[in-house]
Design an enzyme around this catalytic site. Sequence first.
Site, mmCIF file in Angstrom:
data_model
loop_
_atom_site.group_PDB
_atom_site.id
_atom_site.type_symbol
_atom_site.label_atom_id
_atom_site.label_comp_id
_atom_site.label_asym_id
_atom_site.label_seq_id
_atom_site.Cartn_x
_atom_site.Cartn_y
_atom_site.Cartn_z
ATOM 1 N N ASP A 68 39.262 43.933 34.574
ATOM 2 C CA ASP A 68 39.640 44.618 35.813
ATOM 3 C C ASP A 68 40.949 44.036 36.331
ATOM 4 O OD1 ASP A 68 37.109 46.180 36.115
ATOM 5 O OD2 ASP A 68 36.265 44.172 36.358
ATOM 6 N N ASP A 70 42.748 43.676 39.939
ATOM 7 C CA ASP A 70 42.668 43.806 41.388
ATOM 8 C C ASP A 70 44.033 43.546 42.007
ATOM 9 O OD1 ASP A 70 39.980 44.242 41.011
ATOM 10 O OD2 ASP A 70 39.392 42.185 41.507
ATOM 11 N N ASP A 147 37.957 31.937 47.113
ATOM 12 C CA ASP A 147 36.977 30.903 46.780
ATOM 13 C C ASP A 147 37.550 29.755 45.961
ATOM 14 O OD1 ASP A 147 37.306 32.511 44.537
ATOM 15 O OD2 ASP A 147 35.214 33.135 44.420
#
Length: 450
Positions: A68, A70, A147
């Site tokens: 993916d 992003d 994170d």
Amino acid sequence: MTQTPDSIPAPLPVPVLHTIAREHHPISRKAISPGALRVLYRLREAGHGAFLVGGAVRDLLIGLQPKDFDIATDATPDEVRALFRNSRLIGRRFRLAHVVFGREIVEVATFRSNADDGSGDRETHEGGRLLRDNVYGTIEEDAIRRDFTANALYYAIEDFSVRDYTGGFEDVQNRVLKLIGDPEQRYREDPVRMLRAVRLAAKLDFSIDPATAAPIAVLAPLLREAAPARLFEECLKLFLSGRGEASFLGLEAHGLLPILFPESADALARNRSGVLREFILEGLRNTDARVAADEPVSPAFLFALLLWPAYCHALIGLQAAGTHAAEAQRRAADRVTLHQLGTVALPRRFSLPMQEIWLLQTRLPLRQRKRVMRTLAHPRFRAAFDFLVLRDAASGSHAEDVEFWREAQRDPDHAIAAHPPTVEGEGEGDAGEPRKRRRRRRRPASADAG
């Protein structure tokens, strides 16, 4: 909620920009999907900042091809929606846009701030868990609220540089996973980060920074507050992404296995021979090999594997209490499934086939012709046979059954003639799992007996 001095969150680190020029990193536009490039350039042309972000940048830096791509931007979700007719807005807890190009979905998120502006768009549970996070901010604020440092890297389409605000570029080079900010606070914000730490370390073959790893065992019970449906999705990511064995070992090492699979963890601790643990590891190695070969993998088979120790333990207890064998098998399967649902929301489309795989194990030692033919015709037979093969690989005590059913799939009549019938007995084998007991065939009555 009034905050005491001990409950005041520790401040996040101050972002310090380090720009890695194109000639000093390996990321090429050729490795970025056409859809992601179109979104990046369109946002840039509209006057917005546009960056490839997170796992895609991290993976490209270490030579992996991301699944993916992003994107992070200073455009709001509504502004993204206005720019792309092929987009839709999703999410309540975390509002963002999906831009759709055929089968590819490019996720576009607006820079977030870690501050609460009083608008109600940032909401925190009294334990520190984030319930809503839609206060927009700058790229610097966005970077430090992510994170892990390895996920806080931004690839700029304007000059093809990598922007690093948290030291993530160096951590990726050193293959270490490190949380941004105070680890305990970050885990309390979202306990699932503990699972992400284990999963990413397994996937990337990274070590976990000691300060990042230290609170996990103590805070592991916070995972019980996570939605069971979310934990189911996390389990699929942990075990069906090609690094299942490493993920399992990571869960064990950091005290997370008893939280995710409490009854299986208890059964593994009681199994002194270690055969049940070896069975799970052998199954996960097999699953990893199937993923690597691009072969299909089934969540039903995965959970049959992970919960088999719990099922064996429950079955032995019911049989010891005098429950009839067939009834004990059904009750043990139902009991383990029901108890596990309190932690991980296993959908019925997977839990029912999982139970069938278990229940078929007691039919595989049987040799009577009608039973053999019915078993071969069962829609779950092939999965149950593969399960039996794994049991034999771990314990070496099912070789005869494996040989019989392998032959029966080619020539049932020959297999039945070559092997005498047996029936399933009760008890516990050396592997801590149900065992079979052979009985002599009953002699046919004589003609004089009528």
